[in-house]
Design an enzyme around this catalytic site. Sequence first.
Site, PDB file in Angstrom:
ATOM      1  N   HIS A 233       0.861  -1.180   0.000  1.00 27.06           N
ATOM      2  CA  HIS A 233       0.000   0.000   0.000  1.00 27.06           C
ATOM      3  C   HIS A 233       0.898   1.231   0.000  1.00 27.06           C
ATOM      4  O   HIS A 233       1.537   1.533   1.003  1.00 27.06           O
ATOM      5  CB  HIS A 233      -0.893  -0.061   1.264  1.00 27.06           C
ATOM      6  CG  HIS A 233      -1.774   1.122   1.463  1.00 27.06           C
ATOM      7  ND1 HIS A 233      -2.421   1.381   2.669  1.00 27.06           N
ATOM      8  CD2 HIS A 233      -2.154   2.122   0.629  1.00 27.06           C
ATOM      9  CE1 HIS A 233      -3.144   2.475   2.567  1.00 27.06           C
ATOM     10  NE2 HIS A 233      -2.990   2.950   1.340  1.00 27.06           N
ATOM     11  N   MET A 235       1.470   4.872   0.218  1.00 30.81           N
ATOM     12  CA  MET A 235       0.951   6.183   0.607  1.00 30.81           C
ATOM     13  C   MET A 235       2.047   7.195   0.278  1.00 30.81           C
ATOM     14  O   MET A 235       2.765   7.688   1.153  1.00 30.81           O
ATOM     15  CB  MET A 235       0.601   6.166   2.094  1.00 30.81           C
ATOM     16  CG  MET A 235      -0.651   5.369   2.383  1.00 30.81           C
ATOM     17  SD  MET A 235      -0.771   4.851   4.096  1.00 30.81           S
ATOM     18  CE  MET A 235       0.166   3.336   4.043  1.00 30.81           C
ATOM     19  N   GLY A 309      -1.829   7.085   7.275  1.00 31.00           N
ATOM     20  CA  GLY A 309      -0.627   7.649   7.910  1.00 31.00           C
ATOM     21  C   GLY A 309      -0.219   6.959   9.194  1.00 31.00           C
ATOM     22  O   GLY A 309       0.969   6.887   9.503  1.00 31.00           O
ATOM     23  N   GLY A 311      -1.158   3.694  12.227  1.00 30.46           N
ATOM     24  CA  GLY A 311      -1.946   2.570  12.709  1.00 30.46           C
ATOM     25  C   GLY A 311      -2.656   2.957  13.998  1.00 30.46           C
ATOM     26  O   GLY A 311      -2.429   4.031  14.553  1.00 30.46           O
ATOM     27  N   GLY A 312      -3.537   2.081  14.433  1.00 28.39           N
ATOM     28  CA  GLY A 312      -4.169   2.264  15.743  1.00 28.39           C
ATOM     29  C   GLY A 312      -5.230   3.339  15.814  1.00 28.39           C
ATOM     30  O   GLY A 312      -5.592   3.791  16.908  1.00 28.39           O
ATOM     31  N   ASP A 338      -9.158  -0.792   5.205  1.00 28.29           N
ATOM     32  CA  ASP A 338      -7.889  -0.610   5.909  1.00 28.29           C
ATOM     33  C   ASP A 338      -8.015   0.514   6.924  1.00 28.29           C
ATOM     34  O   ASP A 338      -8.276   1.662   6.570  1.00 28.29           O
ATOM     35  CB  ASP A 338      -6.813  -0.265   4.862  1.00 28.29           C
ATOM     36  CG  ASP A 338      -5.428  -0.126   5.478  1.00 28.29           C
ATOM     37  OD1 ASP A 338      -5.270  -0.345   6.683  1.00 28.29           O
ATOM     38  OD2 ASP A 338      -4.488   0.199   4.713  1.00 28.29           O
ATOM     39  N   GLY A 339      -7.815   0.153   8.185  1.00 32.63           N
ATOM     40  CA  GLY A 339      -7.803   1.155   9.244  1.00 32.63           C
ATOM     41  C   GLY A 339      -8.851   0.881  10.305  1.00 32.63           C
ATOM     42  O   GLY A 339     -10.050   0.902  10.030  1.00 32.63           O
ATOM     43  N   GLY A 340      -8.370   0.551  11.493  1.00 35.97           N
ATOM     44  CA  GLY A 340      -9.285   0.360  12.617  1.00 35.97           C
ATOM     45  C   GLY A 340     -10.080  -0.931  12.591  1.00 35.97           C
ATOM     46  O   GLY A 340     -11.059  -1.083  13.343  1.00 35.97           O
ATOM     47  N   GLY A 360      -3.855  -4.104  11.502  1.00 34.34           N
ATOM     48  CA  GLY A 360      -2.516  -4.024  12.077  1.00 34.34           C
ATOM     49  C   GLY A 360      -2.531  -4.305  13.556  1.00 34.34           C
ATOM     50  O   GLY A 360      -2.213  -5.415  14.014  1.00 34.34           O
ATOM     51  N   SER A 361      -2.958  -3.313  14.330  1.00 34.36           N
ATOM     52  CA  SER A 361      -2.897  -3.470  15.784  1.00 34.36           C
ATOM     53  C   SER A 361      -3.747  -4.634  16.295  1.00 34.36           C
ATOM     54  O   SER A 361      -3.478  -5.181  17.368  1.00 34.36           O
ATOM     55  CB  SER A 361      -3.276  -2.152  16.476  1.00 34.36           C
ATOM     56  OG  SER A 361      -4.314  -1.520  15.787  1.00 34.36           O
TER      57      SER A 361
HETATM   58  C1  DX5 Z   1      -2.810   3.336   7.823  1.00 37.56           C
HETATM   59  C2  DX5 Z   1      -2.313   2.066   7.191  1.00 37.56           C
HETATM   60  C3  DX5 Z   1      -2.880   0.877   7.773  1.00 37.56           C
HETATM   61  C4  DX5 Z   1      -2.582   0.688   9.231  1.00 37.56           C
HETATM   62  C5  DX5 Z   1      -3.732   0.004   9.853  1.00 37.56           C
HETATM   63  O1  DX5 Z   1      -2.410   4.436   7.118  1.00 37.56           O
HETATM   64  O2  DX5 Z   1      -2.574   2.071   5.823  1.00 37.56           O
HETATM   65  O3  DX5 Z   1      -2.530  -0.273   7.026  1.00 37.56           O
HETATM   66  O4  DX5 Z   1      -1.451  -0.041   9.480  1.00 37.56           O
HETATM   67  O5  DX5 Z   1      -3.490  -0.120  11.187  1.00 37.56           O
HETATM   68  P1  DX5 Z   1      -4.650  -0.477  12.203  1.00 37.56           P
HETATM   69  O6  DX5 Z   1      -5.213  -1.789  11.793  1.00 37.56           O
HETATM   70  O7  DX5 Z   1      -3.940  -0.533  13.505  1.00 37.56           O
HETATM   71  O8  DX5 Z   1      -5.640   0.627  12.114  1.00 37.56           O
HETATM   72 ZN    ZN Z   2      -2.436   0.159   4.600  1.00 40.18          ZN
END
Ligand code: DX5
Ligand code: ZN
Length: 389
Positions: A233, A235, A309, A311-312, A338-340, A360-361
């Site tokens: 991914h 960014m 930008g 995680g978490g 993706d995200g949360g 992620g988290s």
């Molecule tokens: C955020 C990333 C995500 C991030 C997700 O910009 O693209 O991939 O790691 O992390 P969680 O699952 O902790 O929200």
């Molecule tokens: Zn991502």
Amino acid sequence: MTTEYQPLVAQSDNKKWVVGAAACAAGFVAMMGLLSLDSNNTVQLYAVRAAQSVRAAPAVTASQRQFVAAVQSGKVSKVDLAVAADGSMVLQSADGQQVPVSLAGPSQNLWAPVLLMGSALVAVGLAVKHFFAPASAPARSVAMFSATGTATPTRTWGPASGKKYKGVAPIICPSLLAADLANLAADSKRVMDAGADVLHVDVMDGHFVPNLSWGAPVIKCLRQHSDAFFDTHLMVSNPEDFIAPMADAGVDQFTFHIEAAKDVNQLIKDIKAAGMKVGISIKPKTPVEWVFPYMEDIDLILIMTVEPGFGGQSFMEDMMPKVQTLREKFPDAEIQVDGGLSPATIDAAAKAGANAIVAGSATFVEDAKGAIDALRASVEEYCTGPGEE
Ligand code: DX5
Ligand code: ZN
């Protein structure tokens, strides 16, 4: 389409001008050097001009006139500038004949050849810039990274379990951003062993998003330690600059942000040509309709459920209408969120139609298998159906 991010001026264009200017400067210095080496000729040039300037002067004697004529016809092989007994500047032949001269006229006349020479050098510099300087940004990337331009297609996007699904399958994608970044290889293995299907690799450039993660060199090293499918991914601004290095690093899927793209169709083409699958991602404020024209040409659409930008962050459930719209319009699309995402928020995403889940988290936890299983169970229940062994 308007974009939030202004394209940077291509650095290679600046380089061209630097190369061109350097060529001009070098040429000019070389020419001046040659002139100063040949100082005798320079003096002779002054002398001939001086002779021309005094020819019409009434005070000049007949023998001086002969001398001037001899200089002009080239019969006098050596003339020089000298200082006469009264302190004035004179033109003097080898046998001691002198005529008065003024340097003001002749030295001004020298500007014409100098200007001509300068123009010629600028022309040479522009030619050097045009023919020898780097041509474009992608060419620079290839040169910088010695990219092979192709990724090895041994890893596939799909359920690691080998289960067969009637339509799309649940794909659980742990985001490495939540790993122990000093132990990426070990942590990657841990989540893959816990049942993850692919690894989600977040590349951040500190410009498109206010955070830095890692780039191609780190991914290339990780590739030596993992056979996982790298769902990458990006960014980043200028995603086109990353195609060759990512392919060279062993990336399997290249997902770029539509907000950062200058020419979406060209990007899709170039990513495919480099041997990678293509994904398009949209940020929370970007309308889902932006991706409609490209859906037939891409392998995945990523709907951000946080501002990219970090995680978490908290899951934005209000992005679910975008997912639902996409699922209704494109029943076979790989729709990633993706995200949360976590066992607490997954149901909303699965019900809306997301089948590829980045977390992620929620996955880099002690019970990684429990978390991954919970995410997959929800997708099977609400989105894809159960599948068969
Ligand atoms: C955020 C990333 C995500 C991030 C997700 O910009 O693209 O991939 O790691 O992390 P969680 O699952 O902790 O929200
Ligand atoms: Zn991502």
